[in-house]
Design a protein around this motif. Sequence first.
Motif, PDB file in Angstrom:
ATOM      1  N   TYR A  32       0.811  -1.212   0.000  1.00 16.17           N
ATOM      2  CA  TYR A  32       0.000   0.000   0.000  1.00 16.17           C
ATOM      3  C   TYR A  32       0.847   1.265   0.000  1.00 16.17           C
ATOM      4  O   TYR A  32       1.793   1.385   0.779  1.00 16.17           O
ATOM      5  N   VAL A  33       0.471   2.188  -0.860  1.00 13.22           N
ATOM      6  CA  VAL A  33       0.939   3.564  -0.730  1.00 13.22           C
ATOM      7  C   VAL A  33       0.199   4.171   0.462  1.00 13.22           C
ATOM      8  O   VAL A  33      -1.002   3.923   0.653  1.00 13.22           O
ATOM      9  N   VAL A  34       0.880   4.961   1.259  1.00 13.81           N
ATOM     10  CA  VAL A  34       0.254   5.570   2.426  1.00 13.81           C
ATOM     11  C   VAL A  34       0.418   7.084   2.367  1.00 13.81           C
ATOM     12  O   VAL A  34       1.496   7.593   2.060  1.00 13.81           O
ATOM     13  N   GLY A  35      -0.655   7.771   2.669  1.00 15.03           N
ATOM     14  CA  GLY A  35      -0.622   9.223   2.670  1.00 15.03           C
ATOM     15  C   GLY A  35      -1.140   9.793   3.979  1.00 15.03           C
ATOM     16  O   GLY A  35      -1.861   9.119   4.725  1.00 15.03           O
ATOM     17  N   TRP A  36      -0.743  11.003   4.268  1.00 19.72           N
ATOM     18  CA  TRP A  36      -1.277  11.765   5.394  1.00 19.72           C
ATOM     19  C   TRP A  36      -2.065  12.950   4.828  1.00 19.72           C
ATOM     20  O   TRP A  36      -1.599  13.631   3.910  1.00 19.72           O
ATOM     21  N   PHE A  37      -3.220  13.178   5.414  1.00 14.56           N
ATOM     22  CA  PHE A  37      -4.074  14.299   5.054  1.00 14.56           C
ATOM     23  C   PHE A  37      -4.467  15.020   6.334  1.00 14.56           C
ATOM     24  O   PHE A  37      -4.382  14.468   7.414  1.00 14.56           O
ATOM     25  N   ARG A  38      -4.914  16.254   6.194  1.00 15.14           N
ATOM     26  CA  ARG A  38      -5.371  16.981   7.367  1.00 15.14           C
ATOM     27  C   ARG A  38      -6.583  17.824   7.021  1.00 15.14           C
ATOM     28  O   ARG A  38      -6.765  18.210   5.867  1.00 15.14           O
ATOM     29  N   GLN A  39      -7.382  18.079   8.048  1.00 18.25           N
ATOM     30  CA  GLN A  39      -8.563  18.910   7.861  1.00 18.25           C
ATOM     31  C   GLN A  39      -8.732  19.818   9.064  1.00 18.25           C
ATOM     32  O   GLN A  39      -8.873  19.336  10.200  1.00 18.25           O
ATOM     33  N   ALA A  40      -8.676  21.097   8.801  1.00 16.81           N
ATOM     34  CA  ALA A  40      -8.881  22.096   9.847  1.00 16.81           C
ATOM     35  C   ALA A  40     -10.366  22.468   9.898  1.00 16.81           C
ATOM     36  O   ALA A  40     -11.080  22.300   8.905  1.00 16.81           O
ATOM     37  N   PRO A  41     -10.827  22.992  11.032  1.00 14.77           N
ATOM     38  CA  PRO A  41     -12.240  23.371  11.134  1.00 14.77           C
ATOM     39  C   PRO A  41     -12.645  24.359  10.051  1.00 14.77           C
ATOM     40  O   PRO A  41     -11.956  25.358   9.827  1.00 14.77           O
ATOM     41  N   GLY A  42     -13.730  24.065   9.356  1.00 14.72           N
ATOM     42  CA  GLY A  42     -14.235  24.962   8.334  1.00 14.72           C
ATOM     43  C   GLY A  42     -13.483  24.924   7.023  1.00 14.72           C
ATOM     44  O   GLY A  42     -13.779  25.715   6.119  1.00 14.72           O
ATOM     45  N   LYS A  43     -12.518  24.005   6.927  1.00 10.73           N
ATOM     46  CA  LYS A  43     -11.732  23.917   5.694  1.00 10.73           C
ATOM     47  C   LYS A  43     -11.849  22.534   5.081  1.00 10.73           C
ATOM     48  O   LYS A  43     -12.213  21.564   5.753  1.00 10.73           O
ATOM     49  N   GLU A  44     -11.494  22.442   3.814  1.00  8.05           N
ATOM     50  CA  GLU A  44     -11.506  21.156   3.144  1.00  8.05           C
ATOM     51  C   GLU A  44     -10.279  20.338   3.541  1.00  8.05           C
ATOM     52  O   GLU A  44      -9.251  20.887   3.939  1.00  8.05           O
ATOM     53  N   ARG A  45     -10.421  19.031   3.407  1.00  6.31           N
ATOM     54  CA  ARG A  45      -9.292  18.158   3.671  1.00  6.31           C
ATOM     55  C   ARG A  45      -8.193  18.428   2.646  1.00  6.31           C
ATOM     56  O   ARG A  45      -8.477  18.616   1.459  1.00  6.31           O
ATOM     57  N   GLU A  46      -6.953  18.431   3.123  1.00  5.50           N
ATOM     58  CA  GLU A  46      -5.849  18.707   2.223  1.00  5.50           C
ATOM     59  C   GLU A  46      -4.747  17.657   2.361  1.00  5.50           C
ATOM     60  O   GLU A  46      -4.527  17.095   3.438  1.00  5.50           O
ATOM     61  N   PHE A  47      -4.072  17.443   1.259  1.00  4.73           N
ATOM     62  CA  PHE A  47      -2.942  16.521   1.211  1.00  4.73           C
ATOM     63  C   PHE A  47      -1.779  17.083   2.016  1.00  4.73           C
ATOM     64  O   PHE A  47      -1.499  18.287   1.971  1.00  4.73           O
ATOM     65  N   VAL A  48      -1.093  16.199   2.748  1.00  5.03           N
ATOM     66  CA  VAL A  48       0.089  16.594   3.515  1.00  5.03           C
ATOM     67  C   VAL A  48       1.338  15.916   2.951  1.00  5.03           C
ATOM     68  O   VAL A  48       2.312  16.580   2.604  1.00  5.03           O
ATOM     69  N   ALA A  49       1.306  14.583   2.870  1.00  6.00           N
ATOM     70  CA  ALA A  49       2.485  13.846   2.421  1.00  6.00           C
ATOM     71  C   ALA A  49       2.067  12.450   1.995  1.00  6.00           C
ATOM     72  O   ALA A  49       1.030  11.941   2.421  1.00  6.00           O
ATOM     73  N   THR A  50       2.909  11.825   1.175  1.00  7.84           N
ATOM     74  CA  THR A  50       2.661  10.458   0.768  1.00  7.84           C
ATOM     75  C   THR A  50       3.979   9.730   0.599  1.00  7.84           C
ATOM     76  O   THR A  50       5.028  10.358   0.401  1.00  7.84           O
ATOM     77  N   ILE A  51       3.939   8.408   0.704  1.00  5.58           N
ATOM     78  CA  ILE A  51       5.143   7.595   0.596  1.00  5.58           C
ATOM     79  C   ILE A  51       4.800   6.311  -0.157  1.00  5.58           C
ATOM     80  O   ILE A  51       3.740   5.721   0.031  1.00  5.58           O
ATOM     81  N   THR A  52       5.726   5.912  -1.036  1.00  2.83           N
ATOM     82  CA  THR A  52       5.504   4.709  -1.815  1.00  2.83           C
ATOM     83  C   THR A  52       5.632   3.451  -0.956  1.00  2.83           C
ATOM     84  O   THR A  52       6.023   3.506   0.205  1.00  2.83           O
ATOM     85  N   ARG A  53       5.308   2.333  -1.573  1.00  2.00           N
ATOM     86  CA  ARG A  53       5.250   1.067  -0.844  1.00  2.00           C
ATOM     87  C   ARG A  53       6.587   0.693  -0.210  1.00  2.00           C
ATOM     88  O   ARG A  53       6.628   0.201   0.913  1.00  2.00           O
ATOM     89  N   SER A  54       7.664   0.962  -0.904  1.00  2.00           N
ATOM     90  CA  SER A  54       8.990   0.624  -0.378  1.00  2.00           C
ATOM     91  C   SER A  54       9.561   1.722   0.492  1.00  2.00           C
ATOM     92  O   SER A  54      10.560   1.529   1.193  1.00  2.00           O
ATOM     93  N   GLY A  55       8.935   2.890   0.434  1.00  2.00           N
ATOM     94  CA  GLY A  55       9.462   4.044   1.161  1.00  2.00           C
ATOM     95  C   GLY A  55      10.514   4.815   0.388  1.00  2.00           C
ATOM     96  O   GLY A  55      11.071   5.790   0.899  1.00  2.00           O
ATOM     97  N   GLY A  56      10.744   4.416  -0.852  1.00  6.50           N
ATOM     98  CA  GLY A  56      11.805   5.040  -1.613  1.00  6.50           C
ATOM     99  C   GLY A  56      11.477   6.407  -2.183  1.00  6.50           C
ATOM    100  O   GLY A  56      12.385   7.177  -2.511  1.00  6.50           O
ATOM    101  N   THR A  57      10.209   6.711  -2.308  1.00  7.97           N
ATOM    102  CA  THR A  57       9.789   7.995  -2.869  1.00  7.97           C
ATOM    103  C   THR A  57       8.740   8.634  -1.969  1.00  7.97           C
ATOM    104  O   THR A  57       7.830   7.950  -1.491  1.00  7.97           O
ATOM    105  N   THR A  58       8.902   9.932  -1.756  1.00  5.99           N
ATOM    106  CA  THR A  58       7.960  10.677  -0.938  1.00  5.99           C
ATOM    107  C   THR A  58       7.568  11.966  -1.656  1.00  5.99           C
ATOM    108  O   THR A  58       8.252  12.420  -2.585  1.00  5.99           O
ATOM    109  N   ALA A  59       6.477  12.545  -1.228  1.00  2.05           N
ATOM    110  CA  ALA A  59       6.040  13.835  -1.754  1.00  2.05           C
ATOM    111  C   ALA A  59       5.343  14.600  -0.642  1.00  2.05           C
ATOM    112  O   ALA A  59       4.757  13.983   0.259  1.00  2.05           O
ATOM    113  N   TYR A  60       5.438  15.927  -0.709  1.00  2.00           N
ATOM    114  CA  TYR A  60       4.898  16.778   0.341  1.00  2.00           C
ATOM    115  C   TYR A  60       4.125  17.956  -0.246  1.00  2.00           C
ATOM    116  O   TYR A  60       4.419  18.435  -1.348  1.00  2.00           O
ATOM    117  N   ALA A  61       3.165  18.418   0.529  1.00  2.00           N
ATOM    118  CA  ALA A  61       2.523  19.678   0.193  1.00  2.00           C
ATOM    119  C   ALA A  61       3.542  20.793   0.394  1.00  2.00           C
ATOM    120  O   ALA A  61       4.409  20.710   1.264  1.00  2.00           O
TER     121      ALA A  61
END
Length: 123
Positions: A32-61
């Motif tokens: 599984y690819v795993v991502g982190w998202f966040r949602q503040a009060p009154g705001k839409e959910r937003e992407f924070v970070a994600t990591i590939t299955r092996s952990g070799g590649t990551t991406a960030y907001a």
Amino acid sequence: QVQLVESGGGLVQAGGSLRLSCAASGRTFSSYVVGWFRQAPGKEREFVATITRSGGTTAYADSVKGRFTISRDNTKNTVYLQMNSLKPEDTAIYSCAAAATTWARRAVEYDNWGQGTQVTVSS
């Protein structure tokens, strides 16, 4: 399917650090690819970070780049989000999500979600 449970949230002063954990059940967590998202009060959910299955590649907001680090330990079925130099605008409910694919950044691409953990940053 995989079940996800987040932990590590809390109250911290601006400039402080927290490490969130996302623990997964199931023997195929490394599929599984795993991502982190966040949602503040009154705001839409937003992407924070994600990591590939092996952990070799990551991406960030852009808003967290250079301050947050995502990592994973497939032997422990856990993904981490190290958050440094926290700002009041980082206050939100943080959720991890998993997708049985090779890459995903959009929330709609994830079909397994945790319940979330609250992060509050005081000024």
